[in-house]
Design a protein around this motif. Structure first.
Motif, PDB file in Angstrom:
ATOM      1  N   TYR A 194      38.650  -1.481 -14.637  1.00 58.74           N
ATOM      2  CA  TYR A 194      37.683  -2.605 -14.444  1.00 58.74           C
ATOM      3  C   TYR A 194      37.301  -2.950 -12.892  1.00 58.74           C
ATOM      4  O   TYR A 194      36.502  -3.634 -12.456  1.00 58.74           O
ATOM      5  CB  TYR A 194      38.711  -4.036 -14.551  1.00 58.74           C
ATOM      6  CG  TYR A 194      39.043  -4.107 -16.231  1.00 58.74           C
ATOM      7  CD1 TYR A 194      38.027  -4.740 -16.853  1.00 58.74           C
ATOM      8  CD2 TYR A 194      40.237  -4.062 -16.562  1.00 58.74           C
ATOM      9  CE1 TYR A 194      38.246  -4.717 -18.341  1.00 58.74           C
ATOM     10  CE2 TYR A 194      40.491  -4.261 -18.094  1.00 58.74           C
ATOM     11  CZ  TYR A 194      39.504  -4.630 -18.796  1.00 58.74           C
ATOM     12  OH  TYR A 194      39.580  -4.765 -20.380  1.00 58.74           O
ATOM     13  N   PHE A 195      37.839  -1.960 -12.163  1.00 56.38           N
ATOM     14  CA  PHE A 195      37.482  -1.763 -10.654  1.00 56.38           C
ATOM     15  C   PHE A 195      36.522  -0.600 -10.654  1.00 56.38           C
ATOM     16  O   PHE A 195      36.102  -0.677  -9.449  1.00 56.38           O
ATOM     17  CB  PHE A 195      38.741  -1.421  -9.612  1.00 56.38           C
ATOM     18  CG  PHE A 195      39.763  -2.439  -9.684  1.00 56.38           C
ATOM     19  CD1 PHE A 195      39.800  -3.251  -8.503  1.00 56.38           C
ATOM     20  CD2 PHE A 195      40.520  -2.829 -10.793  1.00 56.38           C
ATOM     21  CE1 PHE A 195      40.718  -4.254  -8.671  1.00 56.38           C
ATOM     22  CE2 PHE A 195      41.334  -4.019 -10.706  1.00 56.38           C
ATOM     23  CZ  PHE A 195      41.549  -4.858  -9.554  1.00 56.38           C
ATOM     24  N   GLU A 215      24.347  -7.955  -9.722  1.00 55.29           N
ATOM     25  CA  GLU A 215      24.682  -6.646  -9.036  1.00 55.29           C
ATOM     26  C   GLU A 215      26.087  -6.666  -8.977  1.00 55.29           C
ATOM     27  O   GLU A 215      26.892  -7.412  -8.329  1.00 55.29           O
ATOM     28  CB  GLU A 215      23.949  -6.693  -7.682  1.00 55.29           C
ATOM     29  CG  GLU A 215      24.451  -5.686  -6.779  1.00 55.29           C
ATOM     30  CD  GLU A 215      23.835  -5.778  -5.386  1.00 55.29           C
ATOM     31  OE1 GLU A 215      23.906  -4.822  -4.484  1.00 55.29           O
ATOM     32  OE2 GLU A 215      23.251  -6.927  -4.929  1.00 55.29           O
ATOM     33  N   TRP A 216      26.673  -5.563  -9.074  1.00 49.58           N
ATOM     34  CA  TRP A 216      28.118  -5.079  -8.933  1.00 49.58           C
ATOM     35  C   TRP A 216      28.274  -4.512  -7.561  1.00 49.58           C
ATOM     36  O   TRP A 216      27.426  -3.715  -6.908  1.00 49.58           O
ATOM     37  CB  TRP A 216      28.462  -4.168 -10.110  1.00 49.58           C
ATOM     38  CG  TRP A 216      29.763  -3.741  -9.844  1.00 49.58           C
ATOM     39  CD1 TRP A 216      30.941  -4.124 -10.275  1.00 49.58           C
ATOM     40  CD2 TRP A 216      30.353  -2.624  -9.074  1.00 49.58           C
ATOM     41  NE1 TRP A 216      32.237  -3.665  -9.861  1.00 49.58           N
ATOM     42  CE2 TRP A 216      31.816  -2.454  -9.094  1.00 49.58           C
ATOM     43  CE3 TRP A 216      29.843  -1.485  -8.256  1.00 49.58           C
ATOM     44  CZ2 TRP A 216      32.660  -1.664  -8.979  1.00 49.58           C
ATOM     45  CZ3 TRP A 216      30.869  -0.601  -7.643  1.00 49.58           C
ATOM     46  CH2 TRP A 216      32.191  -0.502  -7.889  1.00 49.58           C
ATOM     47  N   ILE A 217      29.468  -5.049  -6.992  1.00 54.88           N
ATOM     48  CA  ILE A 217      29.641  -4.379  -5.724  1.00 54.88           C
ATOM     49  C   ILE A 217      31.351  -4.394  -5.677  1.00 54.88           C
ATOM     50  O   ILE A 217      32.036  -5.010  -6.560  1.00 54.88           O
ATOM     51  CB  ILE A 217      29.398  -5.204  -4.467  1.00 54.88           C
ATOM     52  CG1 ILE A 217      29.855  -6.438  -4.341  1.00 54.88           C
ATOM     53  CG2 ILE A 217      27.899  -5.084  -4.272  1.00 54.88           C
ATOM     54  CD1 ILE A 217      29.650  -7.388  -3.180  1.00 54.88           C
ATOM     55  N   PRO A 269      36.304  -6.052  -7.172  1.00 54.42           N
ATOM     56  CA  PRO A 269      35.227  -5.693  -7.651  1.00 54.42           C
ATOM     57  C   PRO A 269      34.659  -7.282  -7.963  1.00 54.42           C
ATOM     58  O   PRO A 269      35.101  -7.914  -8.257  1.00 54.42           O
ATOM     59  CB  PRO A 269      35.425  -5.053  -8.769  1.00 54.42           C
ATOM     60  CG  PRO A 269      36.716  -5.633  -9.294  1.00 54.42           C
ATOM     61  CD  PRO A 269      37.680  -5.790  -7.875  1.00 54.42           C
ATOM     62  N   LEU A 270      33.302  -7.325  -7.590  1.00 52.22           N
ATOM     63  CA  LEU A 270      32.523  -8.493  -7.981  1.00 52.22           C
ATOM     64  C   LEU A 270      31.199  -8.373  -8.293  1.00 52.22           C
ATOM     65  O   LEU A 270      30.670  -7.241  -8.292  1.00 52.22           O
ATOM     66  CB  LEU A 270      32.315  -9.323  -6.656  1.00 52.22           C
ATOM     67  CG  LEU A 270      33.527  -9.890  -5.790  1.00 52.22           C
ATOM     68  CD1 LEU A 270      33.185 -10.365  -4.467  1.00 52.22           C
ATOM     69  CD2 LEU A 270      34.363 -10.892  -6.754  1.00 52.22           C
ATOM     70  N   ILE A 271      30.528  -9.252  -9.388  1.00 50.30           N
ATOM     71  CA  ILE A 271      29.128  -9.431  -9.735  1.00 50.30           C
ATOM     72  C   ILE A 271      28.672 -10.445  -8.804  1.00 50.30           C
ATOM     73  O   ILE A 271      28.919 -11.451  -9.073  1.00 50.30           O
ATOM     74  CB  ILE A 271      29.092  -9.464 -11.102  1.00 50.30           C
ATOM     75  CG1 ILE A 271      29.888  -8.292 -11.975  1.00 50.30           C
ATOM     76  CG2 ILE A 271      27.681  -9.815 -11.645  1.00 50.30           C
ATOM     77  CD1 ILE A 271      29.751  -8.332 -13.305  1.00 50.30           C
ATOM     78  N   LEU A 272      27.515 -10.029  -8.263  1.00 49.51           N
ATOM     79  CA  LEU A 272      26.704 -11.025  -7.323  1.00 49.51           C
ATOM     80  C   LEU A 272      25.443 -11.501  -8.310  1.00 49.51           C
ATOM     81  O   LEU A 272      24.714 -10.691  -8.555  1.00 49.51           O
ATOM     82  CB  LEU A 272      26.168 -10.447  -5.819  1.00 49.51           C
ATOM     83  CG  LEU A 272      27.313  -9.868  -5.052  1.00 49.51           C
ATOM     84  CD1 LEU A 272      26.554  -9.508  -3.853  1.00 49.51           C
ATOM     85  CD2 LEU A 272      28.237 -10.954  -4.633  1.00 49.51           C
ATOM     86  N   ARG A 273      25.516 -12.849  -8.408  1.00 45.19           N
ATOM     87  CA  ARG A 273      24.406 -13.694  -8.953  1.00 45.19           C
ATOM     88  C   ARG A 273      23.577 -14.668  -8.230  1.00 45.19           C
ATOM     89  O   ARG A 273      24.237 -15.153  -7.251  1.00 45.19           O
ATOM     90  CB  ARG A 273      25.045 -14.354 -10.338  1.00 45.19           C
ATOM     91  CG  ARG A 273      25.739 -13.495 -11.332  1.00 45.19           C
ATOM     92  CD  ARG A 273      26.238 -14.213 -12.469  1.00 45.19           C
ATOM     93  NE  ARG A 273      26.996 -15.199 -11.920  1.00 45.19           N
ATOM     94  CZ  ARG A 273      27.395 -16.300 -12.821  1.00 45.19           C
ATOM     95  NH1 ARG A 273      27.135 -16.263 -14.127  1.00 45.19           N
ATOM     96  NH2 ARG A 273      28.708 -17.043 -12.240  1.00 45.19           N
ATOM     97  N   THR A 274      22.353 -14.517  -8.394  1.00 43.08           N
ATOM     98  CA  THR A 274      21.432 -15.200  -7.501  1.00 43.08           C
ATOM     99  C   THR A 274      21.572 -16.805  -8.242  1.00 43.08           C
ATOM    100  O   THR A 274      21.284 -16.904  -9.444  1.00 43.08           O
ATOM    101  CB  THR A 274      19.873 -14.782  -7.625  1.00 43.08           C
ATOM    102  OG1 THR A 274      19.800 -13.456  -7.095  1.00 43.08           O
ATOM    103  CG2 THR A 274      19.141 -15.907  -6.826  1.00 43.08           C
TER     104      THR A 274
END
Length: 348
Positions: free
Chosen positions: A25-26, A41-43, A55-60
């Motif tokens: 998951y990382f 977007e994954w970072i 790990p994160l997903i950035l959403r607008t």
């Protein structure tokens, strides 16, 4: 980017050479698939040479404003036991500073019960706690069989005696095509259980999952006596651990024990591969029918948690007020729902 002299490294497309992941998951391969499903977007934020990872997903949210969340599944914030509490806090503070510079106003964390975590960051609020998840740790097939409840063993025997057969193999492109047995069974199962939209995945998600995990993505199928696939699940392997992912089945065949045979087949596969853990996960609710079914296979109960953290209080409140007006409810109603972030709540 630095805070308290701790450097946060930001990974996007790939990990730097030599960086190991505590679980799949990382990984960017899994993260990109999850980001495709969630429209973000994954970072990966990393410190102390990989001893701290998030790990994160950035959403607008609106304009340049964003929020962040753990990829669907089990990750949260990995904090190696080699780190001191001070180092863990320093990494967290540096990560918050980094996210603030990205315009992130809130973070939702899905904490893994399988890798070391820290839950004690100031301002971290509990969203879900006491949610059980099951991990099997069979030393051999005999042990795995004896750990199952007697009724579970009987259902597995029933399926075998009735002519059902199970197998595990690596996933192919055809297995994830829109007209595949797996996709059909999974989507029918989610529809039958009136699952929300987040549990339905498009073609791009499956393509990214297969591309990202490659030979570590497996499928366990059970076929009826006529050879038709009636129960099917995706399995994901990382190191010494196997994860039970998405699954679907026919109701009539499940009554014949096809789902029991499917998990038993996957359990034997884990043993044959020399894996130390087979993580079944939990249910949609804390102790629903799905959880009780998984519990019948033995193993240990682990505690899955979800936390929320507000980075920009002013922006968070403004978005929540706007959302309350859109839903024609009070801001208190949104807050009391325990949905996080509140400005994404207000609907079923």
């Amino acid at each position: 980017m630095n805070s308290n002299e701790v450097q946060i490294r930001i990974h996007r497309d790939q990990l730097r050479d030599g960086l190991s992941s505590p679980d799949l998951y990382f990984l960017p391969g899994y993260g990109r698939a999850a980001a495709t499903a969630d429209g973000g977007e994954w970072i990966l934020l990393e410190a102390f040479d990989g001893a701290w990872q998030m790990p994160l997903i950035l959403r607008t949210v609106l304009g340049q404003t964003r929020d962040a969340m753990s990829p669907y599944g089990y990750s949260g914030v990995y904090a190696s036991p080699s780190l001191t509490p001070v180092q863990i806090q320093q990494a967290w503070s540096a990560a918050v500073t980094c996210l603030r510079e990205f315009g992130v106003i809130s973070v939702l964390l899905r904490h893994s019960p399988l890798v070391p975590q820290s839950y004690e960051f100031p301002g971290l609020r509990s969203i879900v706690s006491g949610h059980p998840t099951i991990v099997l740790e069979p030393a051999d097939s005999d042990t795995a069989w004896s750990d199952m409840e007697s009724r579970c063993r009987n259902q597995t025997r029933k399926a075998i005696k009735s002519g059902y057969t199970g197998e595990v193999r690596q996933v192919t492109v055809q297995d994830l095509a829109p007209d595949s047995s797996f996709r059909r069974l999974y989507e029918q199962t989610m529809t039958r259980h009136e699952a929300t939209s987040q549990f339905f995945f498009g073609d791009d998600y499956y393509k990214q999952l297969l591309y990202g995990l490659g030979t570590n993505l497996f499928i366990a199928d059970v076929r009826d006596p006529a050879g038709a696939v009636v129960s099917s699940t995706l399995l994901m392997r990382h190191g010494q651990r196997l994860h039970y992912h998405l699954t679907g089945s026919n109701v009539s065949d499940a009554r014949m024990g096809s789902n029991n045979l499917m998990i038993w087949t996957a359990t034997k596969f884990a043993v044959e591969q020399g894996l130390s853990q087979f993580h079944l996960g939990g249910g949609l609710d804390q102790r629903d029918d799905l959880f009780r079914f998984k519990r019948k296979f033995g193993g240990r109960e682990l505690d899955y948690r979800v936390s929320g953290f507000i980075i920009d209080e002013t922006a968070y409140l403004a978005r929540t007020e706007n959302r309350a007006k859109e839903c024609n409810v009070t801001i208190e109603t949104l807050a009391d729902s325990n949905f996080f972030p509140a400005y994404r709540g207000g609907t079923d």
